[in-house]
Scaffold this motif. Structure first.
Motif, PDB file in Angstrom:
ATOM      1  N   SER B  94       0.842  -1.003   0.102  1.00 17.88           N
ATOM      2  CA  SER B  94      -0.025  -0.037  -0.125  1.00 17.88           C
ATOM      3  C   SER B  94       0.851   1.506  -0.086  1.00 17.88           C
ATOM      4  O   SER B  94       0.575   2.324  -0.520  1.00 17.88           O
ATOM      5  CB  SER B  94      -0.737   0.138   1.265  1.00 17.88           C
ATOM      6  OG  SER B  94      -1.533   1.135   1.392  1.00 17.88           O
ATOM      7  N   PHE B  95       2.056   1.256   0.657  1.00 16.66           N
ATOM      8  CA  PHE B  95       2.755   2.617   0.768  1.00 16.66           C
ATOM      9  C   PHE B  95       3.470   2.758  -0.832  1.00 16.66           C
ATOM     10  O   PHE B  95       3.281   4.022  -1.055  1.00 16.66           O
ATOM     11  CB  PHE B  95       4.058   2.259   1.608  1.00 16.66           C
ATOM     12  CG  PHE B  95       5.137   3.129   1.621  1.00 16.66           C
ATOM     13  CD1 PHE B  95       5.027   4.297   1.837  1.00 16.66           C
ATOM     14  CD2 PHE B  95       6.395   2.785   0.839  1.00 16.66           C
ATOM     15  CE1 PHE B  95       6.068   5.352   1.605  1.00 16.66           C
ATOM     16  CE2 PHE B  95       7.330   3.685   0.736  1.00 16.66           C
ATOM     17  CZ  PHE B  95       7.216   4.876   0.940  1.00 16.66           C
ATOM     18  N   LEU B  96       3.756   1.656  -1.398  1.00 17.04           N
ATOM     19  CA  LEU B  96       4.566   1.785  -2.692  1.00 17.04           C
ATOM     20  C   LEU B  96       3.346   2.279  -3.695  1.00 17.04           C
ATOM     21  O   LEU B  96       3.470   3.081  -4.350  1.00 17.04           O
ATOM     22  CB  LEU B  96       5.122   0.756  -3.316  1.00 17.04           C
ATOM     23  CG  LEU B  96       6.537   0.298  -2.474  1.00 17.04           C
ATOM     24  CD1 LEU B  96       7.087  -0.984  -3.012  1.00 17.04           C
ATOM     25  CD2 LEU B  96       7.305   1.428  -2.964  1.00 17.04           C
ATOM     26  N   ALA B  97       2.073   1.879  -3.559  1.00 17.63           N
ATOM     27  CA  ALA B  97       0.944   1.866  -4.250  1.00 17.63           C
ATOM     28  C   ALA B  97       0.622   3.612  -4.210  1.00 17.63           C
ATOM     29  O   ALA B  97       0.501   4.090  -5.305  1.00 17.63           O
ATOM     30  CB  ALA B  97      -0.428   1.329  -4.011  1.00 17.63           C
ATOM     31  N   VAL B  98       0.521   3.929  -2.909  1.00 17.17           N
ATOM     32  CA  VAL B  98       0.102   5.379  -2.937  1.00 17.17           C
ATOM     33  C   VAL B  98       1.392   6.347  -3.279  1.00 17.17           C
ATOM     34  O   VAL B  98       0.978   7.511  -4.062  1.00 17.17           O
ATOM     35  CB  VAL B  98      -0.206   5.842  -1.393  1.00 17.17           C
ATOM     36  CG1 VAL B  98      -0.431   7.242  -1.176  1.00 17.17           C
ATOM     37  CG2 VAL B  98      -1.198   4.841  -0.785  1.00 17.17           C
ATOM     38  N   LEU B  99       2.487   5.933  -2.918  1.00 19.17           N
ATOM     39  CA  LEU B  99       3.547   7.068  -3.365  1.00 19.17           C
ATOM     40  C   LEU B  99       3.776   6.984  -4.773  1.00 19.17           C
ATOM     41  O   LEU B  99       3.838   8.161  -5.350  1.00 19.17           O
ATOM     42  CB  LEU B  99       4.962   6.377  -2.763  1.00 19.17           C
ATOM     43  CG  LEU B  99       6.027   7.367  -2.729  1.00 19.17           C
ATOM     44  CD1 LEU B  99       6.134   8.440  -2.094  1.00 19.17           C
ATOM     45  CD2 LEU B  99       7.421   6.254  -2.558  1.00 19.17           C
ATOM     46  N   LEU B 100       3.483   6.009  -5.658  1.00 21.21           N
ATOM     47  CA  LEU B 100       3.717   5.995  -6.921  1.00 21.21           C
ATOM     48  C   LEU B 100       2.632   6.569  -7.717  1.00 21.21           C
ATOM     49  O   LEU B 100       2.637   7.339  -8.718  1.00 21.21           O
ATOM     50  CB  LEU B 100       4.168   4.607  -7.559  1.00 21.21           C
ATOM     51  CG  LEU B 100       5.539   3.956  -7.293  1.00 21.21           C
ATOM     52  CD1 LEU B 100       5.627   2.855  -7.579  1.00 21.21           C
ATOM     53  CD2 LEU B 100       6.717   4.988  -7.733  1.00 21.21           C
ATOM     54  N   THR B 101       1.419   6.364  -7.003  1.00 20.81           N
ATOM     55  CA  THR B 101       0.212   6.734  -7.849  1.00 20.81           C
ATOM     56  C   THR B 101       0.231   8.171  -7.790  1.00 20.81           C
ATOM     57  O   THR B 101       0.117   9.103  -8.608  1.00 20.81           O
ATOM     58  CB  THR B 101      -1.154   6.418  -7.088  1.00 20.81           C
ATOM     59  OG1 THR B 101      -1.063   5.020  -7.150  1.00 20.81           O
ATOM     60  CG2 THR B 101      -2.558   6.739  -7.890  1.00 20.81           C
ATOM     61  N   THR B 102       0.376   8.819  -6.558  1.00 24.40           N
ATOM     62  CA  THR B 102       0.342  10.303  -6.322  1.00 24.40           C
ATOM     63  C   THR B 102       1.471  10.919  -6.997  1.00 24.40           C
ATOM     64  O   THR B 102       1.435  11.977  -7.736  1.00 24.40           O
ATOM     65  CB  THR B 102       0.161  10.477  -4.911  1.00 24.40           C
ATOM     66  OG1 THR B 102       1.425   9.877  -4.277  1.00 24.40           O
ATOM     67  CG2 THR B 102      -0.812  10.271  -4.202  1.00 24.40           C
ATOM     68  N   GLY B 103       2.967  10.309  -6.881  1.00 30.89           N
ATOM     69  CA  GLY B 103       4.134  10.776  -7.708  1.00 30.89           C
ATOM     70  C   GLY B 103       3.811  10.947  -8.891  1.00 30.89           C
ATOM     71  O   GLY B 103       4.194  12.095  -9.628  1.00 30.89           O
ATOM     72  N   LEU B 104       3.523   9.892  -9.721  1.00 31.71           N
ATOM     73  CA  LEU B 104       3.166  10.035 -11.021  1.00 31.71           C
ATOM     74  C   LEU B 104       2.127  10.704 -11.675  1.00 31.71           C
ATOM     75  O   LEU B 104       2.104  11.563 -12.546  1.00 31.71           O
ATOM     76  CB  LEU B 104       3.334   8.377 -11.636  1.00 31.71           C
ATOM     77  CG  LEU B 104       4.392   7.594 -11.303  1.00 31.71           C
ATOM     78  CD1 LEU B 104       4.151   6.151 -11.569  1.00 31.71           C
ATOM     79  CD2 LEU B 104       5.553   8.159 -12.098  1.00 31.71           C
ATOM     80  N   LEU B 105       0.984  10.864 -10.724  1.00 33.89           N
ATOM     81  CA  LEU B 105       0.085  11.699 -11.257  1.00 33.89           C
ATOM     82  C   LEU B 105       0.562  13.075 -11.302  1.00 33.89           C
ATOM     83  O   LEU B 105       0.188  13.942 -11.899  1.00 33.89           O
ATOM     84  CB  LEU B 105      -1.163  11.582 -10.325  1.00 33.89           C
ATOM     85  CG  LEU B 105      -2.118  10.391 -10.833  1.00 33.89           C
ATOM     86  CD1 LEU B 105      -3.303  10.435  -9.560  1.00 33.89           C
ATOM     87  CD2 LEU B 105      -2.806  10.659 -12.134  1.00 33.89           C
ATOM     88  N   GLY B 106       1.460  13.404 -10.123  1.00 33.12           N
ATOM     89  CA  GLY B 106       1.678  14.779  -9.876  1.00 33.12           C
ATOM     90  C   GLY B 106       2.749  15.187 -10.978  1.00 33.12           C
ATOM     91  O   GLY B 106       2.741  16.300 -11.582  1.00 33.12           O
ATOM     92  N   ARG B 107       3.735  14.051 -11.418  1.00 33.84           N
ATOM     93  CA  ARG B 107       4.722  14.468 -12.562  1.00 33.84           C
ATOM     94  C   ARG B 107       4.032  14.699 -13.681  1.00 33.84           C
ATOM     95  O   ARG B 107       4.273  15.795 -14.563  1.00 33.84           O
ATOM     96  CB  ARG B 107       5.348  13.104 -12.743  1.00 33.84           C
ATOM     97  CG  ARG B 107       6.380  13.462 -13.914  1.00 33.84           C
ATOM     98  CD  ARG B 107       7.213  12.109 -13.860  1.00 33.84           C
ATOM     99  NE  ARG B 107       7.189  11.564 -15.088  1.00 33.84           N
ATOM    100  CZ  ARG B 107       7.916  10.505 -15.618  1.00 33.84           C
ATOM    101  NH1 ARG B 107       8.762   9.888 -14.770  1.00 33.84           N
ATOM    102  NH2 ARG B 107       7.798   9.985 -16.740  1.00 33.84           N
ATOM    103  N   LEU B 109       0.566  15.724 -13.921  1.00 35.04           N
ATOM    104  CA  LEU B 109      -0.398  16.979 -13.790  1.00 35.04           C
ATOM    105  C   LEU B 109      -0.099  18.068 -13.617  1.00 35.04           C
ATOM    106  O   LEU B 109      -0.692  19.218 -13.551  1.00 35.04           O
ATOM    107  CB  LEU B 109      -1.629  16.327 -12.787  1.00 35.04           C
ATOM    108  CG  LEU B 109      -2.606  15.353 -13.456  1.00 35.04           C
ATOM    109  CD1 LEU B 109      -3.432  15.178 -12.091  1.00 35.04           C
ATOM    110  CD2 LEU B 109      -3.335  15.746 -14.431  1.00 35.04           C
TER     111      LEU B 109
END
Lengths: 230, 131
Positions: B94-107, B109
């Protein structure tokens, strides 16, 4: 015998906890890798085991401190308000990202535990693990989880993010300060945010906004989930 | 003095949130208090400088507030050891899923063009700290 009576007063629990916390902060300042929460709890646990005092007895005083987690949750409005003002232009996008992060965090945590055969109370305890402790505890109670497990998971998520977050993001090609901030704040709340303060002001500001907002979003989603489960 | 007033406001809003929660609003009392507080700040009913020192105090020493609950782990050994694998897996996945979802969406958007807004704000903050 009077010593035992004195040890049992709630005031003693509070003093003991504050003293252990002060010492833990000192240790943390000297050796940054020691998490204050661990350094504060271990001596208390050791003392309680040593004098064979049950946890419930200690916690009559402990509850006096735990109550303040509520006002601390309310105080999270300040980072949302203060940092929200400066992030005005990217706010709608940041909100969308935090929402996605909250949904992904709750479902992946809960599903993984459930698939590995954890009982419902444990599954519900891990669902709020990405958000800041006071909100995670409230969410855990609403869902019928075990607060202690939630706290342990929340702290570990924070330590993971503070230790590996920026490195994993760099490997994934995420370089924008706001993207790093929103990712660390959403996945590792206050502990992750604190680790960004020395790196970049922008990262820390976005991270503390994301930590507080993701807590609110998660508790709203959990309220929906609780209605659905009922 | 400011800190005392701030603590009173924050604690009062928490109690109000708790009352509303007991009255049937399905959102936890603390979060209700947070939303009320945010609304009051946005509407200008509460000024940031009334509450800033109290909020900073509570947020800076939040760790102290969850020490007593964490000490309760001393009685949870059996649950933790039986569920150790499920808990660890859930944590890491769950840590990796949240970190990467939000980080990549941020990159994706948050384009670089908007980064200019970082600078004047940094100045503003320093000015605020000096006050």
């Amino acid at each position: 015998m009077s010593l035992i009576v004195w040890l049992r007063s709630p005031v003693f629990s509070v003093c003991l906890t504050v003293a252990a916390y002060a010492v833990a902060l000192g240790l943390h300042r000297r050796w940054r890798w020691i998490p204050p929460i661990v350094a504060a709890c271990l001596p208390i646990i050791a003392l309680l085991l040593l004098v064979r005092e049950p946890y419930a007895e200690y916690n009559r005083g402990g509850d006096l401190l735990t109550w303040w987690l509520g006002p601390a949750t309310v105080a999270l409005a300040v980072p949302i308000y203060r940092n929200g003002q400066r992030l005005r232009r990217s706010l709608p996008r940041l909100l969308g990202i935090v929402f996605a992060g909250a949904v992904v965090g709750m479902t992946t945590a809960g599903l993984t535990a459930w698939l590995l055969g954890a009982p419902t109370s444990v599954v519900m305890s891990v669902v709020p693990k990405s958000v800041t402790t006071p909100i995670a505890i409230e969410v855990c109670r609403e869902l019928g989880g075990i607060p202690q497990i939630t706290i342990a998971m929340v702290i570990l998520a924070g330590v993971l993010g503070a230790t590996f977050g920026p490195m994993v993001l760099r490997l994934a090609g995420v370089r924008d300060d706001r993207a790093i901030g929103v990712a660390v704040g959403s996945s590792s709340h206050g502990i992750g945010t604190a680790s960004l303060v020395r790196r970049s002001e922008m990262q820390a500001a976005v991270s503390s906004w994301a930590m507080a907002t993701s807590g609110v979003v998660t508790s709203l989603l959990a309220a929906l989930l609780a209605l659905f489960l009922r | 003095m400011n800190t005392v007033r701030g603590i009173a406001i924050v604690a009062g809003l928490f109690l109000l949130g708790t009352l509303l929660h007991r009255a049937g609003v399905p959102i936890p009392g603390g979060v209700l208090g947070l939303l009320l507080f945010y609304g009051a700040l946005t509407a200008g009913l509460v000024k940031l400088q009334w509450v800033e020192s109290a909020a900073n105090l509570l947020l800076r020493h939040m760790v102290l507030l969850f020490v007593p609950l964490t000490v309760g782990l001393m009685e949870m050994g059996h649950v933790l050891s039986r569920q150790a694998f499920a808990l660890t897996a859930s944590l890491v996945v769950s840590f990796l899923a949240v970190l990467l979802t939000t980080g990549l969406l941020g990159r994706w958007l948050l384009p670089f063009a908007e980064e200019a807004e970082a600078e004047p704000c940094a100045e503003h903050d320093r000015a605020e700290a000096g006050r």
